[in-house]
Design an enzyme around this catalytic site. Sequence first.
Site, PDB file in Angstrom:
ATOM      1  N   ASN A 136      12.327  82.136  25.090  1.00 25.07           N
ATOM      2  CA  ASN A 136      12.129  80.753  25.422  1.00 25.07           C
ATOM      3  C   ASN A 136      12.766  80.646  26.630  1.00 25.07           C
ATOM      4  OD1 ASN A 136      11.793  77.980  25.497  1.00 25.07           O
ATOM      5  ND2 ASN A 136      13.271  77.328  23.830  1.00 25.07           N
ATOM      6  N   ARG A 155       7.971  81.221  23.369  1.00 20.15           N
ATOM      7  CA  ARG A 155       7.673  79.749  23.214  1.00 20.15           C
ATOM      8  C   ARG A 155       6.836  79.398  24.514  1.00 20.15           C
ATOM      9  NH1 ARG A 155      11.857  74.661  23.166  1.00 20.15           N
ATOM     10  NH2 ARG A 155      10.401  73.141  22.799  1.00 20.15           N
ATOM     11  N   HIS A 178       7.338  69.990  21.262  1.00 21.28           N
ATOM     12  CA  HIS A 178       8.446  70.433  20.185  1.00 21.28           C
ATOM     13  C   HIS A 178       7.453  70.726  18.882  1.00 21.28           C
ATOM     14  CE1 HIS A 178      11.381  67.584  22.208  1.00 21.28           C
ATOM     15  NE2 HIS A 178      11.873  68.825  22.768  1.00 21.28           N
ATOM     16  N   ARG A 209      14.880  61.842  30.857  1.00 22.29           N
ATOM     17  CA  ARG A 209      13.414  61.651  31.148  1.00 22.29           C
ATOM     18  C   ARG A 209      13.219  59.985  30.318  1.00 22.29           C
ATOM     19  NH1 ARG A 209      10.890  66.411  27.620  1.00 22.29           N
ATOM     20  NH2 ARG A 209      12.606  67.561  28.318  1.00 22.29           N
ATOM     21  N   PHE A 233      24.796  63.147  25.824  1.00 20.92           N
ATOM     22  CA  PHE A 233      24.897  61.834  24.887  1.00 20.92           C
ATOM     23  C   PHE A 233      26.342  61.808  24.604  1.00 20.92           C
ATOM     24  CE2 PHE A 233      20.546  60.023  23.495  1.00 20.92           C
ATOM     25  CZ  PHE A 233      19.985  60.935  23.875  1.00 20.92           C
ATOM     26  N   GLU A 290      13.995  76.494  15.818  1.00 18.15           N
ATOM     27  CA  GLU A 290      12.674  76.926  16.372  1.00 18.15           C
ATOM     28  C   GLU A 290      12.607  78.535  16.669  1.00 18.15           C
ATOM     29  OE1 GLU A 290      14.011  74.057  19.430  1.00 18.15           O
ATOM     30  OE2 GLU A 290      11.793  73.485  19.674  1.00 18.15           O
TER      31      GLU A 290
HETATM   32  P1  ADP Z   1      17.603  70.566  23.947  1.00 19.65           P
HETATM   33  O1  ADP Z   1      17.199  71.602  23.188  1.00 19.65           O
HETATM   34  O2  ADP Z   1      16.402  69.402  24.289  1.00 19.65           O
HETATM   35  O3  ADP Z   1      18.055  70.815  25.392  1.00 19.65           O
HETATM   36  P2  ADP Z   1      19.598  69.706  22.077  1.00 19.65           P
HETATM   37  O4  ADP Z   1      18.774  69.395  20.942  1.00 19.65           O
HETATM   38  O5  ADP Z   1      20.480  70.985  22.103  1.00 19.65           O
HETATM   39  O6  ADP Z   1      18.586  69.585  23.274  1.00 19.65           O
HETATM   40  O7  ADP Z   1      20.517  68.531  22.073  1.00 19.65           O
HETATM   41  C1  ADP Z   1      21.434  68.311  23.237  1.00 19.65           C
HETATM   42  C2  ADP Z   1      22.264  66.940  23.327  1.00 19.65           C
HETATM   43  O8  ADP Z   1      22.733  66.854  21.665  1.00 19.65           O
HETATM   44  C3  ADP Z   1      22.931  66.966  24.225  1.00 19.65           C
HETATM   45  O9  ADP Z   1      22.881  65.597  24.905  1.00 19.65           O
HETATM   46  C4  ADP Z   1      24.386  66.732  23.480  1.00 19.65           C
HETATM   47  O10 ADP Z   1      25.141  65.514  24.002  1.00 19.65           O
HETATM   48  C5  ADP Z   1      24.035  66.241  21.804  1.00 19.65           C
HETATM   49  N1  ADP Z   1      24.915  66.530  21.109  1.00 19.65           N
HETATM   50  C6  ADP Z   1      25.157  67.813  20.677  1.00 19.65           C
HETATM   51  N2  ADP Z   1      26.357  67.720  19.926  1.00 19.65           N
HETATM   52  C7  ADP Z   1      26.697  66.394  19.566  1.00 19.65           C
HETATM   53  C8  ADP Z   1      27.578  65.758  18.756  1.00 19.65           C
HETATM   54  N3  ADP Z   1      28.479  66.295  18.114  1.00 19.65           N
HETATM   55  N4  ADP Z   1      27.732  64.549  19.011  1.00 19.65           N
HETATM   56  C9  ADP Z   1      26.814  63.789  19.862  1.00 19.65           C
HETATM   57  N5  ADP Z   1      25.983  64.243  20.516  1.00 19.65           N
HETATM   58  C10 ADP Z   1      25.799  65.466  20.622  1.00 19.65           C
END
Ligand code: ADP
Length: 397
Positions: free
Chosen positions: A7, A91, A180, A241, A284, A384
């Site tokens: 990926n 991917r 996605h 975004r 987050f 995925e």
């Molecule tokens: P991507 O694959 O789009 O990069 P992810 O699905 O891995 O994203 O999600 C990443 C986000 O998930 C981050 O912003 C992170 O803050 C949030 N995240 C991961 N673990 C936690 C948690 N325990 N509580 C709140 N948010 C979380």
Amino acid sequence: MNILVINCGSSSLKYQLIDMDSKNVLAKGLCERIGIEGSKLTHEPTGKDKLVVNQPMKDHQVAVDMVIKALLDAKQGVIKNISEISAVGHRVLHGSKYYSDPVIVNEDVKKVIKDCFDLGPLHNPANLTGINACEAVMPGIPQVAVFDTAFHQTMPEKAFLYAIPYEYYEKYNIRKYGFHGTSHSYVSKKTLEISGLDPKDSKLIIAHLGNGASISAVQNGKCVDTSMGLTPLEGLIMGTRSGDIDPAVLQYIAHKEGQTIDELLNMLNKKSGMLGMSGVSSDFRDVKKAEDEGNHRAKVANEAFDYRVAKYIGAYVAAMNGVDAITFTAGVGENDGLKRAQICAYLGYLGVKLTEDQISIRGKEALISAPNSKVKVYVIPTNEELSIAQQTLALVH
Ligand code: ADP
């Protein structure tokens, strides 16, 4: 039979080597900061020590070479010979209207991926480089492209057409594609499996809430609508975004600040969302921490995120004239019980009730709605990579 899943992002490469007989992950890892100072490979072989290599990676070719070297490593490797990799699943973000089903890569497929560079400027070039790099080190091993748009191809015209002059659809295939797809497909199938709902008579809403976030309406096992559009910028508020926005905002800022359309799109893709609203971070967890410390902008960013998700859920309930199950997945959806509760607090009118202890559910499959909830609500971790490996296997077997 082992399948390597690749990926490639613009400056990253995530990989997993999966034994398809046992479905076990033999090794997984991440190359970060490709083409930027401070490149790093983190290789995690199952049951062995982690290997971290800090070494410049000028491009994805170097990254792929390092991944293969790590997989073959005498100590932290998991295979002895490259021939133990039967196929590679990539991917790929965008195949426009030309490709949606997984396909074995040939020159035509590569041309389409290239022709779609302007539709997926952050991802498609990296995806193609990853394919070329794998072909170079693994000649003769089939490379399969699995498109992120595939699952959404079943959307009806009323959902995928933009209300702009039709000629742009005819001339340039401008339409909503959705992304996605691998995740929405995998999670919706799992939801059907564990809920016992009739796949031919079911209404699901899948909320993939991560750094990138999208939501889809899945009726009778088929996607009927999704929040991302021509590119992954439309829809929900995401890490960086903006999601939905009045396009006139761009004209206004362009005139006030003399910015070009490319600069403005870069702002919407990389400087907006949770980061732009809060001014704190795209992560987050950081935004929540700032909110807890009294940061007003962080609080509003969190509220706006939840509100947008809830509005989309309402829209998709209307689109399907009902909903049987709502499933949360991806980083935030799988791990953040408070966010799930705050989103579901908008859904009282649907008779949605969550259990008290759902708040502590993290990263595991669970039914989180109370027994008297009118709609079932689940947490289902997305996978995925496994899904890409399965689709790759189906083509090369
Ligand atoms: P991507 O694959 O789009 O990069 P992810 O699905 O891995 O994203 O999600 C990443 C986000 O998930 C981050 O912003 C992170 O803050 C949030 N995240 C991961 N673990 C936690 C948690 N325990 N509580 C709140 N948010 C979380």
